[in-house]
Design an enzyme around this catalytic site. Structure first.
Site: not given
Length: 361
Positions: A102, A172, A196
């Protein structure tokens, strides 16, 4: 029906009390005769939901007054580009710390828009650790530092962030937001897809320092401008109303359990249960991450061979354990223990792993 133990890496479980409350009121909110998804986003009924979610995020995460909370769309992936569009001018460069897929994707999107350098990386070690960050490499040309706090695919997590950096730090936090406190003195902006730890897919949470916001690019289309969204309280266009409603219920639930501090304690307790099996298995289960870099959210491991892994995953699925496959890019197994995963589900998985090991050694 077999009871399901949901360990999906995202979208992931939503707390059972949240689902229950949503079932009771979502489709006739406050006896209005309307579902949350049907109400005007300009109506007082929806605005109550909207601002409650913002205010409870501020409270739970101890967000200082000089930070702005935004609800955006497009997932964390759109933030990869929006960050660079807003904060990476032509005469500067962005410094990325690469700790997995990511963070690599975030850097790749930024590279399409400006100059990007790698401040640190753990790629040579298969992303098994969090690299040391040398802040002396940060120069006047550096616009910002970007990092990913928790790495879902490789199962590593920053235990602490770089201290007192000379330039803005943007993080992030999609997979560990609301599971840990945030040192705002060292962090200028965080963003996170909600699916999440903070609710359902559809809304992206962005929290940024107002002074950083003031430095944003003035020449962007309004839909891609943080300034525009902030000036309209995230109501510039129709927001994902149902997703924000679920986030408001999730923040209610966390607050009722004791806040982020309790989530952090539970996260460690749940992760330790699985790590104890891995560490006590004499190599039957092999963890990917180095111990000091282990994630409290995503526990990654492998078994001795592919056939044994397939048998483990098959038996686990038959026993009701869902979502234990490792990411398709790396294989193996992964246990995601996000906030809404009940402790007793992790205890059941621990027992299953121990039984499987005894029967297959």
């Amino acid at each position: 029906m077999t009871e399901v133990y949901n360990f999906n890496p995202g979208p992931s479980p939503i707390p059972a009390p949240v689902l229950k409350k949503a079932k009771e009121e979502m489709f006739n909110y406050e006896n209005s005769g309307m579902a949350v998804m049907e109400m005007s986003h300009r109506s007082p009924l929806y605005e109550k939901i909207h601002y409650q979610a913002i205010n409870q995020l501020k409270e739970l995460l101890s967000v200082p007054d000089d930070y702005e909370v935004l609800f955006l769309q497009g997932g964390a992936s759109l933030q990869f580009a929006m960050v660079a569009l807003n904060f990476l001018p032509e005469n500067k460069e962005a410094a990325y710390v690469l700790t997995g897929s990511w963070s690599e994707k975030a850097a790749k999107e930024a590279q399409a828009l400006g100059n990007v350098t790698t401040l640190a990386t753990s790629e040579s070690n298969q992303f098994k650790h969090i690299p040391e960050v040398d802040l002396s490499k940060v120069t006047e040309k550096t616009a910002y530092i970007h990092l990913t706090s928790n790495n879902t695919i490789y199962g590593t997590q920053w235990s602490s962030f770089p201290k007192e950096p000379a330039v803005p730090v943007i993080i992030d936090m999609s997979s560990d937001i609301l599971s840990r406190s945030i040192p705002w003195n060292d962090v200028d902006m965080i963003y996170a897809g909600a699916q999440k730890n903070a609710g359902m897919s559809g809304v992206t949470i962005v929290i940024m320092k107002k002074s950083l916001l003031e430095s944003a690019n003035e020449k962007l289309p309004p839909s891609l401008s943080y300034k525009q969204h902030a000036s309209k309280d995230s109501l510039y266009n129709t927001p994902p109303t149902a997703a924000i409603y679920i986030t408001s219920l999730v923040t209610d639930w966390i607050k009722g359990l004791g806040g982020v501090e309790e989530m952090q304690r539970l996260a460690k307790q749940k992760a330790d249960l699985i790590y104890s099996v891995i560490d006590g298995s004499s190599g039957f289960y092999t963890g990917h991450a180095e111990p000091e870099a282990r994630s409290q959210m995503n526990i990654t491991f492998k078994l001795a061979n592919e056939n044994l892994e397939k048998e483990f995953l098959t038996q686990a699925k038959n026993a009701g354990f869902i979502g234990l496959n490792g990411h398709r890019s790396v294989g193996g197994c992964r246990v995601s223990t996000y906030n809404a995963v009940p402790l007793n589900h992790v205890e059941k998985l621990k027992s299953f792993m121990e039984t499987f090991m005894k029967e297959n050694k």
